[in-house]
Motif scaffolding. Structure first.
Motif, PDB file in Angstrom:
ATOM      1  N   LEU A 146      19.574  40.061 -15.779  1.00  0.00           N
ATOM      2  CA  LEU A 146      17.026  39.509 -15.296  1.00  0.00           C
ATOM      3  C   LEU A 146      16.416  40.234 -16.678  1.00  0.00           C
ATOM      4  CD1 LEU A 146      16.377  39.800 -12.057  1.00  0.00           C
ATOM      5  CD2 LEU A 146      17.711  38.693 -13.055  1.00  0.00           C
TER       6      LEU A 146
ATOM      7  N   TYR B  21      13.733  33.145 -11.404  1.00  0.00           N
ATOM      8  CA  TYR B  21      16.026  33.919 -10.482  1.00  0.00           C
ATOM      9  C   TYR B  21      15.694  33.236  -9.163  1.00  0.00           C
ATOM     10  CZ  TYR B  21      18.674  37.366  -8.867  1.00  0.00           C
ATOM     11  OH  TYR B  21      19.652  37.942  -8.096  1.00  0.00           O
TER      12      TYR B  21
ATOM     13  N   PHE C 237      19.499  31.171 -11.165  1.00  0.00           N
ATOM     14  CA  PHE C 237      18.089  31.111 -11.966  1.00  0.00           C
ATOM     15  C   PHE C 237      17.814  29.528 -11.858  1.00  0.00           C
ATOM     16  CE2 PHE C 237      19.980  34.981 -13.499  1.00  0.00           C
ATOM     17  CZ  PHE C 237      19.526  35.274 -13.350  1.00  0.00           C
TER      18      PHE C 237
ATOM     19  N   ASP D 198      16.066  26.947 -14.651  1.00  0.00           N
ATOM     20  CA  ASP D 198      15.390  27.037 -15.747  1.00  0.00           C
ATOM     21  C   ASP D 198      14.845  25.283 -16.409  1.00  0.00           C
ATOM     22  OD1 ASP D 198      14.396  27.012 -18.351  1.00  0.00           O
ATOM     23  OD2 ASP D 198      16.335  27.103 -18.953  1.00  0.00           O
TER      24      ASP D 198
END
Length: 106
Positions: A59, A67, A83, A85
């Motif tokens: 992490l 997450y 994850f 992004d």
């Protein structure tokens, strides 16, 4: 009265969708419980590192990403951390025995 007659079919469709999706949701919950118990058994036997330890290593390297959570494959003893992004899903596969990152995709 016309508004009510249009809403009733929509309600019926929504109820039907909920009923048909419920077994699928139960199957996913069962799969997740199975993954958790297999991971726990392997951890207790000293075969793999805990999810908490794996997350503690990974992490911090993924700062700025949301997450989404883990999956565990007991057969290959691999944690897959997910994850988000900028709208893109990133997968990080980690060897549960060593904590080494095997691959990152996305």
């Amino acid at each position: 009265m016309k508004l009510f007659s249009l809403s009733l079919p929509a309600l019926a469709l929504g109820a039907a969708l909920m009923v048909t999706s419920a077994p699928h949701a139960d199957a996913l919950d069962g799969k997740r419980r199975g993954e958790q118990s297999e991971a726990r058994e392997q951890f207790m036997a000293g075969q793999v590192k805990s999810l908490r330890e794996i997350e503690g290593r990974i992490l911090p390297k993924m700062r700025g990403m949301q997450y989404l959570g883990p999956e565990y494959d007991a057969g290959s003893q691999v944690y897959r951390l997910k994850f988000l992004d900028s709208g893109r899903v990133i997968f990080v596969d980690v060897d549960a025995r060593t904590g080494a990152v095997l691959r990152q995709t996305g």
